[in-house]
Design a protein around this motif. Structure first.
Motif, short mmCIF file in Angstrom:
data_model
loop_
_atom_site.label_atom_id
_atom_site.label_comp_id
_atom_site.label_asym_id
_atom_site.label_seq_id
_atom_site.Cartn_x
_atom_site.Cartn_y
_atom_site.Cartn_z
N GLY A 475 -39.44 -46.12 -21.79
CA GLY A 475 -39.75 -46.94 -20.61
C GLY A 475 -39.00 -46.47 -19.39
N ASP A 476 -37.74 -46.00 -19.58
CA ASP A 476 -36.97 -45.54 -18.43
C ASP A 476 -37.57 -44.31 -17.78
N ARG A 479 -40.24 -45.63 -15.54
CA ARG A 479 -39.61 -46.37 -14.43
C ARG A 479 -38.99 -45.41 -13.42
N TYR A 480 -38.37 -44.34 -13.91
CA TYR A 480 -37.79 -43.37 -12.98
C TYR A 480 -38.90 -42.73 -12.15
N LYS A 482 -41.62 -43.87 -11.28
CA LYS A 482 -42.17 -44.83 -10.32
C LYS A 482 -41.21 -45.13 -9.18
N GLU A 484 -38.00 -46.44 -9.56
CA GLU A 484 -37.14 -47.60 -9.81
C GLU A 484 -35.70 -47.18 -10.13
N LEU A 486 -32.36 -47.30 -12.34
CA LEU A 486 -32.16 -47.41 -13.78
C LEU A 486 -30.74 -47.91 -14.07
N ASN A 528 -32.15 -44.16 -7.78
CA ASN A 528 -33.27 -43.23 -7.87
C ASN A 528 -33.43 -42.46 -6.56
N ARG A 535 -43.60 -39.39 -6.80
CA ARG A 535 -43.60 -40.44 -7.80
C ARG A 535 -44.92 -40.53 -8.54
#
Length: 537
Positions: A475-476, A479-480, A482, A484, A486, A528, A535
């Motif tokens: 998931g990270d 998320r990275y 995108k 976001e 962390l 980030n 992205r």
């Protein structure tokens, strides 16, 4: 699909008994493919690392890749594949490319150490292919004359991790005036009427009806004439189009052969299973062939075509030509040394006076083979730098603490606050419009050095003092990508050996073993630093 009557009549006249098989392909699904980026890994390694656990960007676990026979690392993909939606696309592990479009760069015979020009390069697929063959050695100049198209070109070169390339936005004549016969290899994938694109993009049919074959042929004539001036004695020129018209293919090459007796066609012989067809000089019987002798005209049979009814590709034409060595001289090619690198970058010089720049020696002349042209490293380097504010110091301080495993090779170039690493083979660019005059390392601001996304994409995971190593299924990782922030466990921040590492600061975020971008670790959160344009969407 409604094909223009003029196109259908012409193709029936040319193909005769093969015409029905050719037109039947327009009722079939188009072919699609991708090519593994050889700068980062090979197809076999990709399969072994990602296929079995389902992390591959194309195909399903356990499914053997269907290789494209003429392209190293190229594979066919199916309707069910969505490689552009996978994180591996964003990591630059592969480039999505129509299969027959992979043929020209393969035929050009590029080797590490060559000086290479991709003259009509945008959006950059063939440039990334050429860069993989250079393997980080030598020089690649990738150019397009449309400013808007160079944006995608620059980004694709950066995503691929190309460290020995520059991106220019110039007309062929300007490059010929600046470089002379400097290049060992020149690729001209010329603008054309796009007949081989009809099945891929029906908009190309309307473009074909607006832009005549004759108009395209005139444009190709001008491009090829300048391209030939850029080829060193003993060097090679690859001319290609994605169209079937002999006026844009065999006739364009015939015109060049008539103007340049020092060029010859290199016969291209492919295994029968590739399904390639030879060139057709007989299709020029009704054309003015510029007084070209029969034996020279016959050389055109050594060019090749990809036909969609003979091979799994949308359509392409390719002609490989070699420039004869000068009388009394041996054919030679530039060879760059292996990348051993060091930290002793040459100083950033003060710019010359405007009048001196205008009189700079060597501009517009070919350089002696193996020697740097006069004026190297003297123009366009930015304002003079005081000892107290040398941007090299900021770069070196950053690299020694953040990238202890990085071993670059090249010459520093400064443009305002931005620092670039240029290939050592690069001559003085003079007034050429360099969109990317080298690998953008980052910005040396008043207080510190801030690394670029381009630098991250050209690194290895092991280069970084601090890295966060994620898997594409985590998931990270998404998320990275995108953008976001962390909050990894401190033990997840590792050093060059993969073991937990103390410290804070710039951290290389890697996914599946390959850099994705930067973050800044403060011991609790990872800020980030992935730019919006990079992205995941």
């Amino acid at each position: 699909m409604r094909l223009p009557d003029k196109f259908k009549n012409t193709m029936r006249s040319l193909l005769e008994g093969e015409a029905d098989a050719f037109f039947a392909t327009y009722a079939q699904p188009r072919t699609a493919g991708l090519r593994i980026n050889g700068l980062k890994l090979g197809l076999t390694e990709y399969e072994e690392r990602f296929r079995d656990d389902g992390r591959a960007g194309f195909g399903s676990a356990g499914r053997t890749a269907d290789p494209i026979p003429w392209a190293a690392g190229g594979v066919y993909i199916g309707e069910e594949d969505r490689p552009g939606k996978h994180l591996h696309y964003y990591l630059g592990l592969y480039y999505i490319q129509e299969p027959s479009a992979m043929l020209p760069a393969e035929l050009l015979d590029v080797r590490p150490g060559h000086r290479v020009l991709d003259l009509c390069a945008a959006p950059g697929g063939k440039s990334t292919q050429l860069a993989a063959k250079l393997a980080g050695r030598g020089l690649l100049v990738t150019n397009d004359n449309a400013a808007e198209r160079t944006k995608a070109l620059a980004k694709n070169t950066e995503r691929a991790g190309m460290a020995n390339a520059i991106v220019t936005n110039e007309e062929p004549a300007a490059l010929a005036a600046a470089f002379g016969d400097f290049f060992d290899r020149v690729l001209v994938d010329a603008p054309c009427s796009g007949e081989g694109m009809f099945r891929k993009d029906e908009d190309m049919i309307r473009e074909w009806e607006r832009h005549s074959v004759e108009r395209c042929a005139a444009m190709q004539e001008a491009i090829l004439r300048e391209a030939a001036k850029l080829v060193a004695p003993g060097g090679k020129l690859l001319y290609s189009t994605c169209t079937f018209s002999p006026k844009e293919n065999e006739l364009s090459v015939a015109r060049l052969l008539s103007e340049r007796p020092d060029f010859d066609v290199v016969p291209l012989e492919a295994p029968p299973e590739w399904g390639l067809a030879p060139g057709r000089p007989d299709w020029l019987a009704a054309e003015d062939t510029f007084g070209l002798p029969e034996e020279r005209l016959a050389q055109l049979a050594g060019t090749v075509r990809v036909w969609p009814h003979r091979a799994r590709g949308e359509g392409h034409y390719a002609a490989l030509l070699v420039r004869r060595p000068e009388p009394g001289a041996e054919a030679g090619e530039s060879v760059a040394p292996a990348n051993d690198g060091d930290w002793q970058f040459p100083p950033l010089p003060a710019p010359p006076a405007i009048a001196a720049a205008a009189k700079r020696p060597g501009r517009g002349e070919a350089s002696p083979r193996g020697k740097k042209p006069a004026g190297k490293g003297t123009a366009g380097k930015g304002p003079a730098t005081s000892a107290e504010d040398d941007p090299r110091d900021k770069l070196l301080a950053f690299a020694k603490t953040t990238l202890p495993g990085w071993r670059p090779r090249g010459t520093l170039y400064r443009r305002g606050e931005q620092l670039y690493l240029q290939p050592e083979e690069l001559p003085d660019l003079g007034r050429l419009n360099a969109v990317r005059p080298g690998l953008l390392l980052g910005s040396a601001t008043k207080h510190r050095f801030e690394p670029s996304q381009a630098l991250a994409m050209g690194l290895r995971m092991e280069d970084a003092a601090l890295s966060l190593r994620l898997r594409s299924g985590d998931g990270d990782a998404l998320r990275y990508m995108k953008g976001e922030t962390l909050q990894p466990e401190p033990a997840a921040i590792v050093g060059t050996d993969g073991e937990p590492a103390p410290g804070r600061g710039w951290t290389l975020v890697c996914i599946d073993g390959f850099p994705a971008g930067w973050g800044r670790w403060d011991g609790t959160i990872l800020k980030n630093e992935l730019l919006p344009g990079w992205r995941w969407i």
